[in-house]
Design a protein around this motif. Structure first.
Motif, PDB file in Angstrom:
ATOM      1  N   SER A  54      58.789  58.129 -14.383  1.00 44.16           N
ATOM      2  CA  SER A  54      59.435  56.546 -14.666  1.00 44.16           C
ATOM      3  C   SER A  54      59.742  55.613 -12.860  1.00 44.16           C
ATOM      4  N   PRO A  55      59.219  54.416 -14.438  1.00 41.93           N
ATOM      5  CA  PRO A  55      60.389  53.010 -12.658  1.00 41.93           C
ATOM      6  C   PRO A  55      61.239  53.273 -11.630  1.00 41.93           C
ATOM      7  N   ASP A  56      62.535  54.037 -12.073  1.00 41.41           N
ATOM      8  CA  ASP A  56      63.360  53.968 -11.363  1.00 41.41           C
ATOM      9  C   ASP A  56      63.786  54.975 -11.288  1.00 41.41           C
ATOM     10  N   GLU A  57      62.235  56.167 -10.936  1.00 41.95           N
ATOM     11  CA  GLU A  57      62.042  57.370 -10.514  1.00 41.95           C
ATOM     12  C   GLU A  57      61.152  56.878  -9.464  1.00 41.95           C
ATOM     13  N   LEU A  58      60.346  56.262  -9.817  1.00 41.37           N
ATOM     14  CA  LEU A  58      59.668  55.969  -8.673  1.00 41.37           C
ATOM     15  C   LEU A  58      59.756  54.657  -7.605  1.00 41.37           C
ATOM     16  N   ALA A  59      61.305  54.240  -8.104  1.00 37.11           N
ATOM     17  CA  ALA A  59      61.527  53.007  -6.956  1.00 37.11           C
ATOM     18  C   ALA A  59      62.399  53.910  -6.060  1.00 37.11           C
ATOM     19  N   ARG A  60      63.250  55.223  -6.345  1.00 34.44           N
ATOM     20  CA  ARG A  60      64.121  55.604  -5.742  1.00 34.44           C
ATOM     21  C   ARG A  60      63.400  56.416  -4.286  1.00 34.44           C
ATOM     22  N   LEU A  61      61.705  57.079  -5.072  1.00 38.88           N
ATOM     23  CA  LEU A  61      60.654  57.995  -4.161  1.00 38.88           C
ATOM     24  C   LEU A  61      60.497  56.652  -3.286  1.00 38.88           C
ATOM     25  N   ALA A  62      60.113  55.722  -4.025  1.00 40.92           N
ATOM     26  CA  ALA A  62      59.353  54.036  -2.767  1.00 40.92           C
ATOM     27  C   ALA A  62      60.259  53.934  -1.184  1.00 40.92           C
TER      28      ALA A  62
END
Length: 129
Positions: free
Chosen positions: A81-89
């Protein structure tokens, strides 16, 4: 009769602006389009950052040491998801900086990369169910 007409006219004049304003859109289509475009650009940047991290030589070596398939990790990051991807980034960008600064050894990087790849796999498994 005349009084009734005036009262009815006055009531209608008071109600019409409320009805008209209730039908006006809260967000204009151009603002909505801009928000969608901005969100897509942010998601693509985050995805590029994460994929660049996982495709770097030290990280690929760490994945290989942990017997984790690089291609599966790359595909899994695309499904976040966009939120998960942002945290991983954010996490991968911090790891890149730490490793480049020499504050982290190869062994530490290996453990962290394996943990991140496992976390991505778990997120995908949870989302799939």
């Amino acid at each position: 009769m005349r009084v009734r007409f005036l009262v009815l006219t006055l009531i209608l004049l008071l109600l019409i602006p409320q009805v008209v304003s209730a039908q006006a859109p809260v967000v204009s289509p151009s603002e909505l389009q801009q928000a969608i475009t901005t969100a897509a650009k942010i998601r693509q940047k985050n995805r590029d950052d994460v994929q660049a991290f996982f495709s770097s030589k030290p990280v690929r070596d760490a994945l290989k040491a942990g017997k984790i398939d690089y291609q599966r990790v790359q595909k899994a990051t695309a499904a976040l998801s966009p939120d998960e991807l942002a945290r991983l980034a954010v996490q991968t960008n911090q790891l890149k900086r730490d490793f480049a600064a020499g504050t982290m050894k190869n062994q530490e990087l290996t453990y962290i990369v394996i943990a991140l790849a496992a976390a991505v796999g778990v997120l995908i498994a949870v989302v799939a169910d």
